[in-house]
Design an enzyme around this catalytic site. Structure first.
Site, mmCIF file in Angstrom:
data_model
loop_
_atom_site.group_PDB
_atom_site.id
_atom_site.type_symbol
_atom_site.label_atom_id
_atom_site.label_comp_id
_atom_site.label_asym_id
_atom_site.label_seq_id
_atom_site.Cartn_x
_atom_site.Cartn_y
_atom_site.Cartn_z
ATOM 1 N N GLY A 219 0.873 -1.072 -0.014
ATOM 2 C CA GLY A 219 -0.038 -0.069 -0.007
ATOM 3 C C GLY A 219 0.947 1.333 -0.113
ATOM 4 C CD GLU B 279 -14.044 11.259 -0.753
ATOM 5 O OE1 GLU B 279 -13.220 12.357 -0.919
ATOM 6 O OE2 GLU B 279 -13.748 9.958 -0.905
#
Length: 433
Positions: free
Chosen positions: A20, A178
């Protein structure tokens, strides 16, 4: 057995678990170091998680926000990428055990395996309310969202049709906000002429947040502006509201002393997180203390107490040393990036017999997008919302995409979507589910 291909190739062997933001930035920062680096991840790609909600709502394809780790690191001649899942760590012998049985030796270990969904002791909700942490999660969300409209188109019963056109999102943090905004634009704009028997503008989107306002980490002014923008898009925002139960087509909520039920066929989870299982593995192997979410409580230099050669970074790390109240750093990408770079620099300093001051996170601000021309930005010294904030959000996210071709593809896709109001990746995969 010990994999001879990666054992003792250099005096110093740094193993990074997790590709990541934290793990990848650490690997990239070690590119010129005179050490051997091995990056291990159970996936063969880096995922730009902040844009997963765009995949879930048909705005982008999975490949647009993913980069093959081998391609990203191919010019780093001291770095090897392995696809594998770590099952155990032996700090005494400096060994890592993979799921396939291979053992990998390390001199220095960086653990950056992130977090997953947290249902607060109600793991049975996972089947009914998927979260959003992986590509598979995003595709499953997309399948459920688009299938709901398809089923509603065929449904003759008005009550059942309303249930299929009702979406509940649990969690009013950045992901929930979002996701709610993108889903509202999908239903009220993109799809409004695609069906013949339903009016998608009648879609009901309900965003639930347990705290007193959405985007709790943001200043109250920006939270209020974000809620106003969501409501302008048609999202029903309910704060101070907790989810107490989830059934097949019903959500039970509690607000104060009042309990209600919401009938909805599609329930999406954007609340809570828990550490990856490697946190528990580390706790058993080293005796390190973990917080209630399973995150490893690290030293000021991001090492595990009692193990100076083991670092934990990113969302898996609980770093309580920056603020006077002991509040840990937030689980956001910039924190992981800076921690990865810091650890890489500290490792190189140690090779020279030197060290670095304790890690300190520099907060350059936070952003959240609500919808078309609407976002909120907190840069500390200035806070703003609206069109300028939306442009800022776009350029920041394009800038931090890993590969150049991803930047170009996403920029073109967003420009096309902006002018046509179309989302081109509205594909239902695995419909039999």
């Amino acid at each position: 057995m010990v994999n001879a291909a990666i054992d003792n190739q250099s005096p110093k062997h740094v193993v990074i678990i997790g590709g990541g933001f934290g793990g990848l930035y650490a690997a990239q920062s070690l590119a010129r170091a005179s050490i051997q680096v091995t990056l291990i991840d159970k996936r063969n790609f880096h995922l730009f998680q902040p844009l997963l909600y765009q995949v879930a709502t048909g705005g982008l394809s999975p490949g647009d926000i993913s980069s093959p780790l081998r391609a990203v690191l191919k010019r780093h001649k001291n770095t090897q990428v392995l696809m594998g899942e770590v099952m155990d760590i032996n700090p005494q012998d400096g060994l890592i055990k993979l799921k396939d049985g291979n053992m990998i030796k390390y001199d220095t270990l960086i653990v950056a395996t992130g977090v997953s969904h947290h249902y607060f002791g109600n793991d049975q909700w996972a089947e009914k309310a998927p979260g959003l942490k992986t590509i598979e999660d995003a595709l499953e969300m997309r399948r459920r969202i688009l299938s709901a409209f398809e089923t509603a188109e065929k449904e003759a019963d008005p009550d059942q049709r309303r249930a299929w056109l009702t979406f509940v999102i649990a969690g009013g943090g950045p992901t929930g906000v979002e996701l709610a905004g993108a889903l509202a634009e999908l239903a009220h704009s993109t799809l409004n002429q695609d069906f013949r028997h339903i009016d998608t503008t009648e879609t009901k989107i309900i965003l639930l947040e347990g705290m007193e306002r959405v985007l709790p980490p943001y200043p109250p002014q920006l939270s209020a502006e974000a809620q106003a923008e969501l409501e302008h898009l048609g999202v029903q925002v309910q704060t101070k509201t907790l989810v107490t139960n989830i059934d097949e087509d019903q959500v039970t909520i509690k607000s104060g002393d009042r309990t209600d039920q919401i009938t909805a066929k599609t329930i999406l989870w954007a609340a809570g997180m828990k550490a990856s299982p490697i946190g528990e593995v580390l706790a058993k192997a080293t005796g390190v203390e973990c917080d209630r979410a399973g995150r490893v409580i690290v030293n000021p230099d991001l090492t595990v107490p009692g193990h100076a050669n083991i670092f934990v970074i990113g969302d898996l790390a609980n770093f309580p040393h920056q603020y006077d109240d002991g509040k840990p750093l937030p689980g956001v990408a910039p924190v992981a990036m800076q921690e990865g770079q810091y650890v890489a620099n500290l490792i190189q300093k140690r090779l020279k017999g030197e060290t670095l001051p304790p890690f300190h996170y520099t907060d350059y601000g936070s952003l959240a997008v609500i919808g078309r021309n609407a976002a909120v930005v907190n840069l500390g010294f200035v806070k703003f919302s609206g069109f300028l904030a939306w442009l800022t959000w776009i350029f920041v996210h394009i800038f931090f995409l890993i590969e150049f071709d991803n930047k170009i593809i996403v920029m073109v896709q967003w420009a096309w979507s902006y002018f046509t109001r179309n989302r081109g990746t509205r594909l239902i995969t695995n419909p039999e589910e």
